[in-house]
Design an enzyme around this catalytic site. Structure first.
Site, PDB file in Angstrom:
ATOM      1  N   ARG A  91       0.922  -1.225   0.109  1.00  0.00           N
ATOM      2  CA  ARG A  91      -0.038   0.098   0.144  1.00  0.00           C
ATOM      3  C   ARG A  91       0.760   1.344   0.122  1.00  0.00           C
ATOM      4  O   ARG A  91       1.751   1.119   0.861  1.00  0.00           O
ATOM      5  CB  ARG A  91      -0.998  -0.034   1.200  1.00  0.00           C
ATOM      6  CG  ARG A  91      -1.772  -1.090   1.261  1.00  0.00           C
ATOM      7  CD  ARG A  91      -2.697  -1.009   2.751  1.00  0.00           C
ATOM      8  NE  ARG A  91      -3.652  -0.182   2.432  1.00  0.00           N
ATOM      9  CZ  ARG A  91      -4.824  -0.414   2.142  1.00  0.00           C
ATOM     10  NH1 ARG A  91      -5.169  -1.524   1.549  1.00  0.00           N
ATOM     11  NH2 ARG A  91      -5.588   0.875   1.790  1.00  0.00           N
ATOM     12  N   SER A  92       0.640   2.053  -0.759  1.00  0.00           N
ATOM     13  CA  SER A  92       1.547   3.348  -0.902  1.00  0.00           C
ATOM     14  C   SER A  92       1.352   4.293   0.427  1.00  0.00           C
ATOM     15  O   SER A  92       2.331   4.779   0.831  1.00  0.00           O
ATOM     16  CB  SER A  92       0.938   4.345  -2.058  1.00  0.00           C
ATOM     17  OG  SER A  92      -0.397   4.595  -1.752  1.00  0.00           O
ATOM     18  N   SER A  93       0.520   4.136   1.212  1.00  0.00           N
ATOM     19  CA  SER A  93       0.173   4.830   2.464  1.00  0.00           C
ATOM     20  C   SER A  93       1.211   4.479   3.470  1.00  0.00           C
ATOM     21  O   SER A  93       1.818   4.964   4.116  1.00  0.00           O
ATOM     22  CB  SER A  93      -1.097   4.908   3.192  1.00  0.00           C
ATOM     23  OG  SER A  93      -1.732   3.450   3.257  1.00  0.00           O
ATOM     24  N   GLY A  95       4.101   2.609   2.541  1.00  0.00           N
ATOM     25  CA  GLY A  95       5.320   3.042   1.809  1.00  0.00           C
ATOM     26  C   GLY A  95       5.600   4.540   2.106  1.00  0.00           C
ATOM     27  O   GLY A  95       6.904   4.632   2.562  1.00  0.00           O
ATOM     28  N   ARG A  96       4.760   5.387   2.208  1.00  0.00           N
ATOM     29  CA  ARG A  96       5.272   6.687   2.787  1.00  0.00           C
ATOM     30  C   ARG A  96       5.477   6.886   4.060  1.00  0.00           C
ATOM     31  O   ARG A  96       6.303   7.892   4.479  1.00  0.00           O
ATOM     32  CB  ARG A  96       3.904   7.711   2.310  1.00  0.00           C
ATOM     33  CG  ARG A  96       3.592   7.741   0.894  1.00  0.00           C
ATOM     34  CD  ARG A  96       2.730   9.113   0.676  1.00  0.00           C
ATOM     35  NE  ARG A  96       1.364   8.632   1.055  1.00  0.00           N
ATOM     36  CZ  ARG A  96       0.508   8.169   0.263  1.00  0.00           C
ATOM     37  NH1 ARG A  96       0.996   7.524  -0.976  1.00  0.00           N
ATOM     38  NH2 ARG A  96      -0.691   7.775   0.568  1.00  0.00           N
ATOM     39  N   GLU A 118       8.035  -9.857   2.629  1.00  0.00           N
ATOM     40  CA  GLU A 118       9.396  -9.288   3.052  1.00  0.00           C
ATOM     41  C   GLU A 118       9.248  -7.793   3.415  1.00  0.00           C
ATOM     42  O   GLU A 118       9.060  -6.914   2.775  1.00  0.00           O
ATOM     43  CB  GLU A 118      10.571  -9.320   2.149  1.00  0.00           C
ATOM     44  CG  GLU A 118      10.531 -10.710   1.516  1.00  0.00           C
ATOM     45  CD  GLU A 118      11.275 -10.778   0.047  1.00  0.00           C
ATOM     46  OE1 GLU A 118      11.651  -9.869  -0.374  1.00  0.00           O
ATOM     47  OE2 GLU A 118      11.413 -11.852  -0.281  1.00  0.00           O
TER      48      GLU A 118
END
Length: 143
Positions: A91-93, A95-96, A118
Site C-alpha cells: 500500500r502506498s500509504s 510506503g510513505r 519481506e
C-alpha cells in the site's frame, strides 16, 4: 487484464478469497498475520547457494526495528484459480511511512496458502508496531 470488483466478489463467493475479505475497485486487501521470521545468526556474508537459518516468532504484536529485515505472512489463506494469476503490491500509504514491503510479487495459478512478505523499515525512527495491519493489496489478472 485486471479483474473488476464484481469478478473478485464472485471469486470470494466461490471460496478463493476469505468471506471477510475487503474487495476494492480492482483489488483485495490482505492483512499482516502473526508469523514472523528473522535471520537467526549474525553472519558477515550470506551465500545464495546455502540455506539461511531463520528464527521464527508467532505473536500478535511484533516490533519492526529500524533497518531490520523481517519475513512475515498474510493473515489470509488464498487460492488462485488455475485460469488466473495474482500479484501483490504494498500500500502506498504504508510506503510513505518508510516501511518497504517486498515479495516475489507474482502469485502463480493454482497457488494455495498464505503469501510471504519481506518487510524492512527504511527510516531510522521508532519501531513500527504491527497488529494485523492492512499492508499489502492483492490484484488478480487474467491472461
Amino acid at each position: 487484464m485486471i479483474l473488476s470488483h464484481q469478478t473478485l466478489n464472485k471469486l470470494k463467493e466461490l471460496g478463493h478469497l476469505p468471506r471477510f475479505a475487503k474487495v476494492g475497485p480492482c483489488s483485495v486487501d490482505l492483512h499482516l498475520g502473526n508469523t514472523f521470521a528473522q535471520l537467526g545468526i549474525k553472519q558477515k556474508f550470506l551465500f545464495l547457494d546455502s540455506e539461511s537459518v531463520y528464527q521464527h516468532v508467532q505473536t500478535e504484536d511484533f516490533l519492526l526495528e529500524p533497518s531490520k529485515f523481517v519475513l512475515a505472512s498474510t493473515q489470509e489463506k488464498i487460492s488462485v484459480p488455475n485460469h488466473l494469476a495474482a500479484f501483490v503490491a504494498g500500500r502506498s500509504s504504508v510506503g510513505r511511512l518508510g516501511l518497504q514491503i517486498q515479495n516475489a510479487g507474482f502469485v502463480d495459478s493454482g497457488f494455495q496458502g498464505q503469501i510471504t512478505l519481506e518487510l524492512q523499515p527504511s527510516r531510522k525512527a521508532n519501531p513500527v508496531e504491527s497488529r494485523h495491519s492492512d499492508l499489502p493489496n492483492r490484484l488478480f489478472s487474467a491472461g
